[in-house]
Design a protein around this motif. Sequence first.
Motif, PDB file in Angstrom:
ATOM      1  N   GLN A 227      23.542  35.466   4.206  1.00  0.00           N
ATOM      2  CA  GLN A 227      22.388  36.343   4.391  1.00  0.00           C
ATOM      3  C   GLN A 227      21.864  36.925   3.079  1.00  0.00           C
ATOM      4  N   ALA A 228      22.565  36.676   1.974  1.00  0.00           N
ATOM      5  CA  ALA A 228      22.119  37.203   0.686  1.00  0.00           C
ATOM      6  C   ALA A 228      21.013  36.323   0.123  1.00  0.00           C
ATOM      7  N   GLN A 229      19.810  36.845   0.068  1.00  0.00           N
ATOM      8  CA  GLN A 229      18.653  36.108  -0.420  1.00  0.00           C
ATOM      9  C   GLN A 229      18.035  36.820  -1.616  1.00  0.00           C
ATOM     10  N   PRO A 230      17.573  36.075  -2.634  1.00  0.00           N
ATOM     11  CA  PRO A 230      16.911  36.712  -3.777  1.00  0.00           C
ATOM     12  C   PRO A 230      15.711  37.537  -3.328  1.00  0.00           C
ATOM     13  N   GLN A 231      15.491  38.649  -4.000  1.00  0.00           N
ATOM     14  CA  GLN A 231      14.383  39.534  -3.654  1.00  0.00           C
ATOM     15  C   GLN A 231      13.087  39.057  -4.299  1.00  0.00           C
ATOM     16  N   ASP A 232      11.984  39.365  -3.643  1.00  0.00           N
ATOM     17  CA  ASP A 232      10.662  39.079  -4.192  1.00  0.00           C
ATOM     18  C   ASP A 232      10.291  40.201  -5.152  1.00  0.00           C
ATOM     19  N   VAL A 233      10.223  39.891  -6.440  1.00  0.00           N
ATOM     20  CA  VAL A 233       9.934  40.910  -7.451  1.00  0.00           C
ATOM     21  C   VAL A 233       8.584  40.668  -8.123  1.00  0.00           C
ATOM     22  N   THR A 234       7.711  39.909  -7.450  1.00  0.00           N
ATOM     23  CA  THR A 234       6.409  39.610  -8.051  1.00  0.00           C
ATOM     24  C   THR A 234       5.584  40.865  -8.272  1.00  0.00           C
TER      25      THR A 234
END
Length: 338
Positions: A227-234
Amino acid sequence: MTRTATRAATRTSADRLARLLNLVPYLLARPGIELAEAAGDLGVTERQLREDLELLWVCGLPGYGPGDLIDMAFDGDRVTITYDAGIDRPLRLTQDEALALVVALRMLAETPGVDNRDAVERALAKIESAAGDLADAPVAVRMPDDSTRVEALRAAVQRGRALRITYYTAARDETTERTVDPLRMLNVGGRAYLEAWCRRAEAVRLFRADRIDAFTELDGAAVVPPQAQPQDVTEGVFRPSVDLPLITLRVGRGERWITEYYPCERVERGEGDQWLVWMRVTDLGWARRFVLGLGPSVTVVSPPELVEQVRARAAAALDAYATVVPAAAGRAEPVDTH
């Protein structure tokens, strides 16, 4: 207009500009194409395509007379470009533009935490090759950052080991020990971050590299749960949400810069040179330290508990100042005026 709305409008304008730049070469290669077919290929509605064509009609070369503007002919629902105003010619960079691009790419390549560095270096090599002798200009780029620590973190992430870190959390003004399973290193807003699964929080967290006071590689491999997914930091690291505290500030002209550096839900013009600013914060403790560091031209309007906290801290600081200054004055040595 809110900052979110401004960013959305900027993205929409940028998307439309890119679409317009692609539209002329597309139509030149397909004279007499039906508008419905073109809209489908370009991923827009037929109405949007017609609006884009109407805008193109007033675009062209400097001078902007009838013979300088992009022109087209319609035959029912079909369109043909009859004059492209030179937009089909390949882009040619001036010397200043080429050098600026080389410097920007070199800076990006030196920025700690940047993903896809190989792609940056390949693009830089192509630009330098095209720029010829200009690329050999004596320009050196170095980023003012703790590159040693960042590179050590990057190497640890690449080895796939779990880490024990000592981390300073500015929002709570505390230092904690955490065990994390790294996902990646990245750069946001000129700062390097370690993105990792935090076993303490049981969630993905971003850790600023310059706030990691120490770290140790553990013997075990990093175990990142599914469940660990990279965050959207755009749009930045901080993502305001309705469940976070909302504060309202009255700011003077000298402090308006905070509306450019921090996400604001709403900004309104107040009396005189003052603005009213609404912004979400991680917690009121961080907000108190933030406001106290801004100076007298910023006033807290709400919430009441933050108003009281800031008033109490300011009063305590004044009391301490009133105690220290007379004591220091009493110890002052006489000055010889002769």
